[in-house]
Structure formats: structure tokens, C-alpha cells
Design a protein around this motif. Structure first.
Motif, PDB file in Angstrom:
ATOM      1  N   ILE A  64      -6.143   0.305   4.027  1.00 57.82           N
ATOM      2  CA  ILE A  64      -4.978   1.192   4.102  1.00 57.82           C
ATOM      3  C   ILE A  64      -5.039   2.045   5.370  1.00 57.82           C
ATOM      4  CG2 ILE A  64      -3.872   3.199   3.010  1.00 57.82           C
ATOM      5  CD1 ILE A  64      -3.178   0.550   1.651  1.00 57.82           C
ATOM      6  N   ARG A  65      -6.217   2.545   5.683  1.00 58.10           N
ATOM      7  CA  ARG A  65      -6.378   3.365   6.897  1.00 58.10           C
ATOM      8  C   ARG A  65      -6.036   2.555   8.142  1.00 58.10           C
ATOM      9  NH1 ARG A  65      -5.812   7.754   9.856  1.00 58.10           N
ATOM     10  NH2 ARG A  65      -7.546   8.160  11.260  1.00 58.10           N
ATOM     11  N   ASN A 115       2.205   2.744  -6.248  1.00 57.09           N
ATOM     12  CA  ASN A 115       3.540   2.396  -6.716  1.00 57.09           C
ATOM     13  C   ASN A 115       3.456   1.047  -7.416  1.00 57.09           C
ATOM     14  OD1 ASN A 115       6.298   2.244  -7.134  1.00 57.09           O
ATOM     15  ND2 ASN A 115       6.758   1.607  -5.043  1.00 57.09           N
ATOM     16  N   GLY A 116       3.630   1.052  -8.719  1.00 53.55           N
ATOM     17  CA  GLY A 116       3.587  -0.201  -9.473  1.00 53.55           C
ATOM     18  C   GLY A 116       2.260  -0.926  -9.346  1.00 53.55           C
ATOM     19  N   GLY A 117       1.185  -0.207  -9.279  1.00 51.64           N
ATOM     20  CA  GLY A 117      -0.132  -0.816  -9.183  1.00 51.64           C
ATOM     21  C   GLY A 117      -0.587  -1.113  -7.762  1.00 51.64           C
ATOM     22  N   THR A 118       0.282  -0.903  -6.787  1.00 56.73           N
ATOM     23  CA  THR A 118      -0.059  -1.173  -5.392  1.00 56.73           C
ATOM     24  C   THR A 118      -0.271   0.130  -4.638  1.00 56.73           C
ATOM     25  OG1 THR A 118       1.269  -3.194  -5.429  1.00 56.73           O
ATOM     26  CG2 THR A 118       0.739  -2.284  -3.259  1.00 56.73           C
ATOM     27  N   VAL A 119      -1.395   0.229  -3.943  1.00 50.58           N
ATOM     28  CA  VAL A 119      -1.647   1.410  -3.122  1.00 50.58           C
ATOM     29  C   VAL A 119      -0.639   1.426  -1.983  1.00 50.58           C
ATOM     30  CG1 VAL A 119      -3.293   2.567  -1.601  1.00 50.58           C
ATOM     31  CG2 VAL A 119      -4.090   1.535  -3.732  1.00 50.58           C
ATOM     32  N   CYS A 120       0.050   2.564  -1.835  1.00 53.01           N
ATOM     33  CA  CYS A 120       1.124   2.637  -0.842  1.00 53.01           C
ATOM     34  C   CYS A 120       1.036   3.869   0.038  1.00 53.01           C
ATOM     35  CB  CYS A 120       2.479   2.585  -1.539  1.00 53.01           C
ATOM     36  SG  CYS A 120       2.799   4.013  -2.612  1.00 53.01           S
ATOM     37  N   GLY A 121      -0.053   4.641  -0.090  1.00 56.17           N
ATOM     38  CA  GLY A 121      -0.159   5.830   0.739  1.00 56.17           C
ATOM     39  C   GLY A 121      -1.531   6.454   0.645  1.00 56.17           C
ATOM     40  N   LEU A 122      -1.778   7.381   1.570  1.00 55.66           N
ATOM     41  CA  LEU A 122      -3.094   7.978   1.720  1.00 55.66           C
ATOM     42  C   LEU A 122      -2.953   9.395   2.244  1.00 55.66           C
ATOM     43  CD1 LEU A 122      -6.266   7.685   2.224  1.00 55.66           C
ATOM     44  CD2 LEU A 122      -5.646   6.765   4.458  1.00 55.66           C
ATOM     45  N   VAL A 123      -3.827  10.272   1.775  1.00 55.11           N
ATOM     46  CA  VAL A 123      -3.983  11.595   2.374  1.00 55.11           C
ATOM     47  C   VAL A 123      -5.421  12.041   2.136  1.00 55.11           C
ATOM     48  CG1 VAL A 123      -3.273  13.013   0.382  1.00 55.11           C
ATOM     49  CG2 VAL A 123      -2.963  13.894   2.707  1.00 55.11           C
ATOM     50  N   TRP A 124      -5.945  12.840   3.052  1.00 55.64           N
ATOM     51  CA  TRP A 124      -7.293  13.382   2.938  1.00 55.64           C
ATOM     52  C   TRP A 124      -7.187  14.887   3.130  1.00 55.64           C
ATOM     53  CZ3 TRP A 124     -11.766   9.866   3.531  1.00 55.64           C
ATOM     54  CH2 TRP A 124     -12.990  10.527   3.344  1.00 55.64           C
ATOM     55  N   CYS A 125      -7.741  15.649   2.204  1.00 61.13           N
ATOM     56  CA  CYS A 125      -7.757  17.102   2.311  1.00 61.13           C
ATOM     57  C   CYS A 125      -9.215  17.543   2.333  1.00 61.13           C
ATOM     58  CB  CYS A 125      -7.023  17.722   1.125  1.00 61.13           C
ATOM     59  SG  CYS A 125      -6.743  19.506   1.288  1.00 61.13           S
TER      60      CYS A 125
END
Length: 171
Positions: A18-19, A65-75
Motif C-alpha cells: 500500500i505504501r 472497503n469491502g474487505g480490501t485495504v484502500c487507505g493508510l495513515v500513520w500518527c
């Protein structure tokens, strides 16, 4: 329906994918580049995710979304500046844009930071009239300081932004 959850250590390969997808899709949105990160060894990625999961100062999140990774954030809570958190690596896949994934990721990251005592949250965003800039402004982030080059050799500039909740006694 978009959901947000922490990234588990065993998901380091999905995080890596994803990255790298984010860096290819939006090369002008990040201080790093696909070329700089694509050559990292598997150990780098697995160690990064294991460290984040074990840390009290990091929170890496996936939007799904619907079982699919669609985004990322790191805090990440600042070690040097108590009460300050930084947001990095915010990205939503093109197929999930407009579905609320960015808002959900940001909401979760901010809630986590606040629950850990953060009074200020910082991030950087490429200067443009973009959905990212609109999202941050809608959450109360305001520009701080002067825009600076996105990264060495880039003509693009990034703007530091900050959300300030003030002192705990003010609430």
C-alpha cells in the motif's frame, strides 16, 4: 462502507504494498519517493510494522472497503515535544476516493492522538487546491510557517499545517 483498523505486525507485506502504491499514485504528495522506498529489504518493512504495533507512540491505520485495504495513515506522538502528534503517509486509493476513507482515517488518527494527550497535531501537505488540503482545513488544520520544498530537487512546495486543541484545562 469504510472501516478503519490498526495495522497488525503480520500485515507488513500489505503495508509495504500500500505504501509503495501510494508513492507511485501520488508522487507529489510525499516527502519520500517510490525509488527511495521500493529498494528497502523485507526486514525493513517487517521491523517497521512490529515496532509500530509494540509502540505507545505510533499508530498505523488501514482504511478498508469491502474487505480490501484502500487507505493508510500513520500518527506518531512526538518524543521531543510532549503533547504534539504528527500525521504521515496519508493516502487513499483512487478506487475509494469520494467514499469517506480519508475523513475516516483522519478522524481515527486524531481521536487516537487526542486519547494519548496530544494538544496539537501537525502534518505537511503539498500546496494545491486539492481534496487533501480541503480535508485538513475542514478538520480545523491551519497553515503554520512558510511553505518549504517538498523534498530535495523538487519544484513543489509543502505547507506545514497544525490543529491545536489547546491545553487540557481549556475543555
Amino acid at each position: 462502507m469504510i472501516s478503519v483498523r490498526p495495522i497488525a505486525p503480520h500485515e507488513w507485506q500489505k503495508y509495504r504494498d500500500i505504501r509503495l502504491q501510494a508513492l507511485q499514485d501520488a508522487p507529489d504528495a510525499f516527502g519520500s519517493s517510490w525509488a527511495a522506498e521500493a529498494t528497502q529489504a523485507d526486514e525493513h518493512w517487517s521491523t517497521r510494522m512490529a515496532a509500530a504495533a509494540a509502540s505507545d507512540t505510533d499508530r498505523a491505520l488501514f482504511a478498508v472497503n469491502g474487505g480490501t485495504v484502500c487507505g493508510l495513515v500513520w500518527c506518531k506522538l512526538s518524543v521531543a515535544e510532549p503533547g504534539v502528534a504528527d500525521i504521515y503517509q496519508m493516502w487513499v486509493a483512487p478506487t475509494a476516493r469520494g467514499l469517506g476513507a480519508g475523513r475516516a482515517l483522519l478522524d481515527h488518527a486524531l481521536a487516537w492522538a487526542k486519547s494519548r494527550g496530544a494538544q496539537r497535531v501537525r502534518l505537511g501537505v503539498t500546496v494545491a487546491d486539492s481534496p487533501a488540503m480541503q480535508l485538513y482545513r475542514s478538520h480545523g488544520f491551519a497553515p503554520v510557517g512558510q511553505p518549504e520544498p517538498l523534498r530535495a530537487g523538487s519544484a513543489l512546495v509543502a505547507q506545514a499545517m497544525e490543529l491545536n486543541w489547546g491545553t487540557p484545562s481549556a475543555h
